[in-house]
Scaffold this motif. Structure first.
Motif, PDB file in Angstrom:
ATOM      1  N   ARG A   1      -8.803  -5.054   5.560  1.00  0.00           N
ATOM      2  CA  ARG A   1      -9.612  -5.671   4.126  1.00  0.00           C
ATOM      3  C   ARG A   1      -8.901  -6.923   3.980  1.00  0.00           C
TER       4      ARG A   1
ATOM      5  N   GLY B   1       0.903  -1.211   0.049  1.00  0.00           N
ATOM      6  CA  GLY B   1       0.008   0.079   0.011  1.00  0.00           C
ATOM      7  C   GLY B   1       0.871   1.273  -0.035  1.00  0.00           C
TER       8      GLY B   1
ATOM      9  N   SER C   1      -6.696  -0.690   4.723  1.00  0.00           N
ATOM     10  CA  SER C   1      -6.372  -1.900   3.754  1.00  0.00           C
ATOM     11  C   SER C   1      -6.008  -3.139   4.475  1.00  0.00           C
TER      12      SER C   1
END
Ligand SMILES: Nc1ncnc2c1ncn2[C@@H]1O[C@H](COP(=O)(O)OP(=O)(O)OP(=O)(O)O)[C@@H](O)[C@H]1O
Ligand SMILES: Nc1ncnc2c1ncn2[C@@H]1O[C@H](COP(=O)(O)OP(=O)(O)OP(=O)(O)O)[C@@H](O)[C@H]1O
Ligand SMILES: [Mg+2]
Ligand SMILES: [Mg+2]
Lengths: 301, 500, 315, 315
Positions: free
Chosen positions: D311, D13, D308
């Motif tokens: 997730r 990320g 993220s």
């Protein structure tokens, strides 16, 4: 006879106020005064807190460099109403209130501080035949005095070199940060041929930034304030640091004590305004710089 | 004499406000399996903590395998050859299973940690113990029970002379317990001295060679296991206090009508399609193997999880709580299985913990009415039989069993119609267990629907009118009345024999 | 009686600490004990204390809010800007308070909903709020032309400075909130064990959000008082105030890890540090050295506190 | 492969974030992509990065160290003072490093032995170290008269700025420490569950002390480089540096609650914030507004990171 006590407020802990502090302390010990010092840390609210402590503790006079022309008015008035004379040095509250509440003002002409070195800068480019030099500026606009210095500098340059281009203008008055900002400015804008910095730290940052970005010989610096380090640059890098205009903080400190004492003793203060002269240092005149270094062997300006 | 591994004389230890141990003697020989028994707060954990160097005694002599003097730190205990599985889980969630097994003893090569060896050795140990856990996976990804297994693997992998297990099976169910008991027998045959703390009497009968009973911090009796019967042990543990025998409903008792029902409820990933109903006035057990999804099912009933599909009804009306507060408002509430981390705020007072789920009833416009609060609190304390110094003292000061009673009391004060109890007796001593069963029965008699989940099948016959079997994600059967027996439930949950 | 004292080891210790400090300063610092100076200490304390009540709740709930210093500056600047653009002052004051609550609510929401650590949320605010204040004001103080308003921050009622009165009134209010309301007790529960609180039906996210909203309102209120005292909104005001406040609250015995703390302790912590700062000025200690003294005294106070609580407990 | 990626959701990320930021700045900020400017970013990053390696360990162990900014200033001043009083520079450098380790050790000891929260211990140091630096130097920069020494901070080797080289070498060293040494793994264990670490015989107090000692040495080293770069020891240097560093480390995915973090993540966090700060200057953004932008970007980065990671985990 009761000991006279004087409250002293320093605006922050930059080198300049180190000099002021030394001058004030020397003056106080010469006169056997009790000195209560405080550092406002550039914060009007801290200043208000410290000043009212000094007022409530009943000092005989307060010497201060107000953080702000406006925000410092209430505490100055508070002191005035408590019958404690206030002596401004370096900075002061705005004229209209200063006339009412402030006993005396010891200062350097901030506009002139910038203006004098601006004249040198303008002349430098006139001599070189550069009609449109591009300047980067390291300002300290959070302080009102700095805004004046910048205005003085700009006015002087614009008068001599009307085609001057003012490029990046960023805050740069903290050591370290000012170097980073100057370096970034210089690597980012290759057109810059001169830097103006409104403080000693900013001036150091500008010189260091030129070295770090490899632009020695291509960019010159005009500064404000004087310090041992700037003296070194004037002597050792005369083609980079061209000129700096210094105040004389120790003078200013001593003068403030003198004026304060007069006010405490109820003597009439003849001149409301005491102007401490500035001293312009040029890399073209290293002897003057060396003389300054000798006179300030401890490094305190 | 050289057979002695541990010898402790006149051990005393006081904590602020309580004397945990009073002049206790204890010794352990090679190959011995010693069951250490006593009700909650008797001082069992304190005794083994002193042995392992975790706590220092206030007075007394210790002699570990000929080495004189108290151990001053866990590190010294490990060096002296003592491996411990402590009562509180001590897993580092952010580390892998393998790293957890070799915590602080990671294999090195040339000064740097050798990850390949680490993983290989961890895999070998897990395989040897028959635990099906991937050593490379993060410990945060495995279940509570698997974490317990990892701790057991950690202790055993140390190859220690003394192995201490403090309630190692409290979060395990039958299969894993079997594996563990077999390992213990093997180690004791190899000469390892073992100290085993458990509240499950049948396990003790199967492996212990001798028992030591503590009560209120004093040593009561040590004897070979054959010389004392179960009822002797209970008497020694409880002293004067007695336990009521059975808490089953009296014959002829008829449960009320269905109050909460579920049809094809799916709570993924474990529960795929569960259908059942809960009736007013009954104590309903839910039995299932480790990880069969009992907790998840209860959580769905109180809005903590959203079912993927299926319907629920409460008192005939459609019921789909969007969160715990909605369920609470509708009259469904649960007590969580992990008391320490989920059940109570132990640094707050007993009184506050008791009204924490029912503030509305003791306050007006958000302002606490202390009169009402005191009344509620005193009622609860009387009803639950909580032993305490004063209602304002911190819950942390109470023993496990008493803490659990407070957690149940908190739920009761929320005035639920359906009360879900997830492992309410985990880590609770025999005496307190009996009191909790009695409380459940009492509540059912008052018309509540009580749902009881336990990993210990032996508990169901004590109190349940009816037991649902949760297996393969479905309710595969139901056992009622006199069929509620341990063996029947065991077969049903394991799947050898299905009840009709 | 002895159980009363042991339950309040922290507060008793602080009272002793304050008495010792006062005795020392009365001896060493000229004019320290004069009523004028004591009232002055009280006024200065208000600029720490008012926010400290909220910070106590923030810390008890297991969070931290380092944005309060810049928030004070921001609130003052916004107030002055509103006043300068013709908004009547009472209206502007109200707007700033609402804005403060809103900013706090957003911070709390980010913490509660997205689980961003509160240190990070408020660090972002710390950067942003000072920046916004500077942009709005160009870093030049914006004067507030209203002499009645200035009395708020520098005036007195029955001889007691108005900020001090506000602080003391709020002290009573917050003591009540912390000990006698469902919300207050929920703050302790959330800080003590958030998961258990959630499973007891306490609206944890809401409690967290409200705690930050309170901190925001109190910062805005302090900003208003500060603007009143300075007669202007000042983007450079209240630098480092967040640390003064956190230090006072922790010296007062509130745990940085949540679940534990009292308003009385915080009041004593605020008074202790207020008297110390004042005394250092009066004693004429070198201003640069004052940071050193404060650093050591805070450390010593917290250490003594921790040790004495442990002592009493182990008795 | 996909499991490799999901195990590194955080780093992936961040790389995406950096690429997006670079694309944006390449477009918006003149000369951003020039090698000279990139090297300049690297040099500036060193003044954050070197300490950030230590801060990563501090945060992983579940602690915090906010004293690093003043420590940098302090180290520079002490170095300059020693040099000015005739101590040979290499000797002075060594002394300052030892002193840095000592100060860190004391802080760690107070935390480990007396359980004073590290926020408080380092807050005290934060006050005291800056004060000592000011007293020693009278707040006036102390010049270091040695032009060879100045090359350290502003010079380059093979075109790469020397501070950047030091930073990158230390990055390798610290990556090794964090992943391959018993000490490094013990730091994770202590931060993940200190009680469990203690029960496994890990010397928790020692680990905590060493972590702070490392942070102290690195702050001293940065102070030396800073003094070299400025040609003087400066008591006002490095203000707010502690927050820049903590922000970079947290943006890099290290948890403020301990137990989780990687050096690679921190490196990416340092580069991300370094590029951002540089880009803002090149874009000529109003300096007052830069705080606002930084506040929002840090918040957004941490939020995206948290979301993220969640997730990927829940997949
Ligand atoms: N760290 C501690 N601080 C204060 N009191 C403690 C502490 N540890 C144990 N106690 C108290 O000491 C007594 C003995 O506790 P211990 O944990 O040894 O009991 P136990 O027999 O292991 O009980 P259980 O079956 O619930 O595990 C209890 O009253 C307990 O509350
Ligand atoms: N990796 C995980 N992440 C989050 N929660 C988990 C994880 N593993 C287990 N849990 C939860 O922890 C609790 C206990 O898990 P465990 O596997 O021990 O189930 P159990 O209670 O023994 O069996 P059952 O699911 O039948 O109740 C459950 O709520 C489960 O959902
Ligand atoms: Mg126990
Ligand atoms: Mg379960």
């Amino acid at each position: 006879q009761e000991e006279i006590s004087i409250g002293a407020l320093y605006l922050d802990a930059q080198g300049f106020y180190g000099g002021i502090k030394k001058g004030i302390e020397a003056g106080a010990s010469d006169e056997n005064l009790r000195l209560l010092g405080q550092n406002s840390q550039g914060d009007a609210s801290r200043e208000a807190q410290f000043a009212s402590t000094l007022i409530s503790s009943g000092v005989d006079a307060i010497i201060m460099s107000p953080v702000s022309a406006t925000a410092s008015v209430p505490v100055v008035r508070q002191a005035f109403e408590a019958g404690i004379p206030v002596i401004c040095y370096n900075t002061c509250i705005s004229d209209e209130f200063a006339k009412q509440y402030v006993a005396a003002l010891v200062t350097t002409d901030q506009y002139k501080l910038g203006h004098d070195v601006g004249v040198v800068a303008g002349q430098y480019f006139v001599d070189k035949g550069v009609t449109a030099p591009r300047f980067g500026i390291l300002n300290c606009d959070v302080y009102e005095a700095c805004v004046e210095r910048k205005a003085g500098f700009k006015a002087a340059v614009e008068e001599l070199v009307p085609g001057v281009i003012w490029g990046a203008d960023q805050a740069g008055f903290e050591p370290g940060k000012s170097t980073e900002t100057a370096t970034t400015m210089l690597t980012g804008d290759s057109e810059i041929v001169a830097m103006f910095a409104t403080t000693d730290n900013g001036t150091v940052g500008a010189v260091q930034g030129i070295q770090a970005s490899g632009r020695e010989g291509k960019v010159v610096v005009f500064g404000n304030d004087m310090s041992a380090q700037l003296a070194q640059y004037l002597i050792n890098s005369p083609d980079t640091l061209i000129a700096t205009n210094g105040q004389q903080p120790q003078e200013m400190g001593r003068d403030s004590i003198k004026v304060a004492l007069a006010a405490v003793r109820g003597e009439t203060i003849e001149n409301y305004l005491t102007t401490v002269p500035t001293e312009l240092f040029l890399s073209a005149n290293p002897d003057q710089v060396k003389a300054w270094l000798e006179a300030h062997a401890d490094g305190i300006p | 004499m050289q057979q002695r591994l541990i010898e402790m004389r006149g051990i005393s230890k006081a904590y602020p406000g309580v004397t945990a141990l009073r002049n206790v003697d204890f010794e352990l020989s090679r190959g011995e399996v010693r069951a250490l028994l006593g009700k909650n707060g008797a001082g069992k954990s304190t005794l083994i903590k002193i042995m392992a160097g975790v706590e220092t005694p206030d007075s007394g002599d210790i002699d570990v395998d000929g080495r004189k003097g108290a151990l001053r730190s866990p590190a010294e205990g490990i060096k002296a050859g003592i491996a411990t599985v402590h009562q509180e889980l001590s897993i580092i969630p952010e580390m892998s299973v393998a790293e957890n097994i070799f915590l602080g003893r990671w294999p090195r090569r040339a000064g740097s940690i050798d990850w390949n060896t680490l993983n290989a050795e961890a895999a070998a140990i897990l395989a040897q113990l028959g635990f099906n856990i991937d050593p490379r996976v993060s410990a945060s990804q495995i279940s509570v029970a698997q974490r317990q297994l990892v701790e057991i693997a950690r202790a055993i992998s140390k190859g220690a002379k003394v192995l201490i297990l403090d309630e190692p099976t409290s979060s395990l169910v039958t299969q894993e317990v079997e594996v563990l008991l077999a390992v213990i027998q093997r180690l004791s045959a190899a000469g390892v001295g073992i100290i085993y703390i458990s509240h499950r009497m049948d396990e003790i009968r199967r492996i212990a060679t001798s028992v030591t009973v503590l009560r209120d911090g004093t040593h009561i009796r040590t004897a070979p296991v054959d010389e004392v019967s179960n009822s002797d042990i209970v008497k020694l543990m409880l002293g004067d206090a007695t336990t009521a025998s059975s808490h089953r409903a009296p014959a002829g008792h008829v449960a009320g009508k269905a109050i909460l029902s579920a049809t094809n409820l799916a709570v993924l990933p474990r529960v795929t399609s569960a259908s059942f109903e809960v009736r007013a006035g009954e104590v309903l057990g839910i039995a299932g193997v480790l990880g069969s999804g009992r907790t998840e099912l209860l959580q769905a009933l109180v809005g903590l999880r959203r079912p993927a599909s299926g319907q629920m009804t409460l008192e005939g009306a459609a019921y789909a709580p969007k969160d715990l507060r909605a369920a609470l408002a509708a009259g469904v509430f649960m007590t969580p299985e992990d008391r320490r981390h989920e059940g109570a705020v132990t640094m707050l007072g007993i009184d506050e913990n008791l009204v924490m789920a029912s503030w509305a009833s003791v306050s007006k416009f958000g302002i606490i009415q202390s009169g009402k609060m005191n009344q509620t609190v005193n009622q609860s304390i009387a009803q639950l039989g909580v032993k305490l110094a004063r209602p304002g003292e911190a819950l942390a000061n109470l023993s496990g069993g008493n803490q659990q009673k407070v957690v149940i009391g908190k739920a009761l004060n929320a005035k639920p119609k359906v009360l879900l109890l997830d492992e309410p007796t985990r880590g609770v001593d025999v005496g307190a267990k009996g009191q909790i069963y009695a409380l459940m029965r009492d509540l059912a008699t008052q018309g509540l629907a009580v749902v009881f989940v336990s990993g210990e099948l032996e508990e169901f016959p004590e109190v349940c009118d009816r037991v649902l079997i949760l297996r393969d994600g479905q309710i595969t059967g139901e056992v009622t009345g006199d069929d509620v027996r341990t063996q029947v439930l065991l077969d049903a949950t394991m799947g050898e024999r299905r009840p009709a | 009686m002895s159980s009363f004292l042991s339950g309040r080891a922290n507060e008793v210790g602080l009272v002793v600490g304050i008495v010792v400090l006062y005795a020392f300063l009365a001896f060493m610092a000229p004019n320290f004990l004069t009523p004028a100076n004591q009232l002055n200490i009280l006024r200065d304390a208000a600029f720490v204390g008012i926010i400290a009540w909220g910070m106590t709740l923030v810390l008890i709930s297991g969070e931290i809010d380092i944005s309060v210093g810049p928030h004070v500056a921001f609130a003052g600047v916004v107030l002055a800007k509103l006043a300068a653009s013709g908004v009547p002052l009472p209206m502007a004051v109200l707007l700033v308070l609402v804005l403060g609550a809103f900013i706090g609510t957003v911070a709390g929401f980010l913490r509660a909903r997205f689980e961003v650590p509160s240190f990070i949320v408020t660090l972002s605010l710390w950067l942003a709020l000072r920046g916004i204040a500077q942009v709005i004001s160009n870093a030049v103080p914006i004067v507030i032309m209203d002499f009645d308003f200035q009395r708020f921050g520098s005036g007195a009622l029955f001889g007691i400075p108005i900020p001090a009165i506000i602080m003391l009134v709020l002290f009573v209010v917050f003591t009540f909130i912390a000990t006698r309301t469902v919300f207050g007790r929920s703050v302790y529960a959330v800080g003590g064990n958030a998961e258990a609180a959630r499973l007891s039906g306490i609206p944890v996210a809401k409690v967290r959000t409200i705690v930050f909203a309170i901190s925001g309102v109190l910062a805005a209120l302090t900003g208003i008082l500060m603007a009143s005292r300075l007669g202007s909104g000042n983007s450079g005001a209240a630098t480092g105030l967040e640390f003064d406040i956190i230090a006072a609250v922790v010296v007062g015995g509130t745990s940085l890890f949540g679940g534990r703390g009292t308003m009385l302790g915080t009041l004593l912590g605020v008074m202790f540090i207020g008297a110390l700062v004042n005394g250092l000025v009066l004693m004429g200690v070198d201003p640069f050295a004052q940071g050193i003294v404060r650093g050591f005294v805070i450390l010593a106070a917290v250490m003594i506190n921790i040790i004495s609580i442990r002592r009493v407990r182990s008795r």
